[in-house]
Design a protein around this motif. Structure first.
Motif, short mmCIF file in Angstrom:
data_model
loop_
_atom_site.label_atom_id
_atom_site.label_comp_id
_atom_site.label_asym_id
_atom_site.label_seq_id
_atom_site.Cartn_x
_atom_site.Cartn_y
_atom_site.Cartn_z
N GLY A 37 -24.26 -7.57 -28.72
CA GLY A 37 -22.96 -8.23 -28.76
C GLY A 37 -23.05 -9.44 -29.68
N ASP A 38 -22.64 -10.59 -29.18
CA ASP A 38 -22.70 -11.82 -29.95
C ASP A 38 -23.94 -12.64 -29.61
OD1 ASP A 38 -20.38 -11.33 -31.34
OD2 ASP A 38 -19.11 -12.33 -29.87
N ALA A 39 -24.91 -12.07 -28.91
CA ALA A 39 -26.11 -12.81 -28.50
C ALA A 39 -27.31 -12.44 -29.36
CB ALA A 39 -26.42 -12.55 -27.03
N LEU A 40 -28.11 -13.43 -29.69
CA LEU A 40 -29.34 -13.25 -30.43
C LEU A 40 -30.50 -13.54 -29.48
CD1 LEU A 40 -28.31 -15.29 -33.61
CD2 LEU A 40 -28.02 -12.84 -33.20
N TYR A 41 -31.38 -12.56 -29.29
CA TYR A 41 -32.50 -12.69 -28.35
C TYR A 41 -33.81 -12.81 -29.13
CZ TYR A 41 -29.42 -10.93 -24.65
OH TYR A 41 -28.39 -10.75 -23.76
N TYR A 42 -34.62 -13.80 -28.75
CA TYR A 42 -35.93 -13.99 -29.36
C TYR A 42 -36.99 -14.10 -28.28
CZ TYR A 42 -33.39 -15.18 -33.61
OH TYR A 42 -32.56 -15.14 -34.69
N LYS A 43 -38.11 -13.44 -28.50
CA LYS A 43 -39.27 -13.55 -27.62
C LYS A 43 -40.34 -14.30 -28.39
CE LYS A 43 -38.63 -9.61 -24.64
NZ LYS A 43 -38.80 -10.22 -23.36
N LEU A 50 -35.73 -16.97 -25.79
CA LEU A 50 -34.61 -17.77 -26.25
C LEU A 50 -33.43 -16.84 -26.49
CD1 LEU A 50 -36.48 -19.79 -29.01
CD2 LEU A 50 -35.99 -20.55 -26.70
N VAL A 51 -32.30 -17.18 -25.92
CA VAL A 51 -31.09 -16.38 -26.13
C VAL A 51 -29.99 -17.33 -26.60
CG1 VAL A 51 -29.42 -14.79 -25.12
CG2 VAL A 51 -31.78 -14.83 -24.26
N PHE A 52 -29.45 -17.03 -27.76
CA PHE A 52 -28.37 -17.84 -28.32
C PHE A 52 -27.09 -17.02 -28.26
CE2 PHE A 52 -32.32 -19.11 -30.37
CZ PHE A 52 -32.32 -20.47 -30.10
N HIS A 53 -26.13 -17.48 -27.47
CA HIS A 53 -24.83 -16.81 -27.35
C HIS A 53 -23.91 -17.43 -28.40
CE1 HIS A 53 -25.97 -14.85 -23.60
NE2 HIS A 53 -26.61 -15.98 -23.34
N MET A 54 -23.41 -16.59 -29.30
CA MET A 54 -22.60 -17.06 -30.42
C MET A 54 -21.12 -16.88 -30.17
SD MET A 54 -25.27 -17.82 -32.21
CE MET A 54 -24.52 -18.34 -33.73
N ARG A 55 -20.33 -17.81 -30.69
CA ARG A 55 -18.87 -17.69 -30.67
C ARG A 55 -18.35 -18.30 -31.96
NH1 ARG A 55 -16.90 -21.03 -26.53
NH2 ARG A 55 -17.84 -19.60 -25.06
N ASN A 56 -17.61 -17.52 -32.72
CA ASN A 56 -17.06 -17.98 -34.01
C ASN A 56 -18.15 -18.48 -34.94
OD1 ASN A 56 -14.41 -17.39 -33.13
ND2 ASN A 56 -14.27 -19.38 -32.13
#
Length: 68
Positions: A37-43, A50-56
């Motif tokens: 979706g709009d989330a970037l997951y890093y291990k 680390l999970v960055f939830h993006m909006r716009n």
């Protein structure tokens, strides 16, 4: 798990915070291990996820946690 939803002075050791733009996240951490979706997951090698939830195109919230 730590969940950050505001630009309140907290950032990752690399300086990414709520409000950072998408290109800053990818420029700092590279291609995400998972893009959902709009989330970037890093291990990380240390076991921190680390999970960055993006909006716009900006970080709207961040999750930081460890593998059990």
């Amino acid at each position: 798990m730590i969940h950050i939803t505001a630009n309140n002075g907290f950032s990752t050791p690399s300086g990414i915070h709520v409000g950072s733009i998408r290109s800053e996240v990818i420029g700092t951490y590279g291609k995400p291990d998972i893009h959902y979706g709009d989330a970037l997951y890093y291990k990380t090698d240390s076991g921190v996820n680390l999970v960055f939830h993006m909006r716009n195109g900006r970080v709207a919230s961040m999750n930081l946690g460890w593998d059990a």
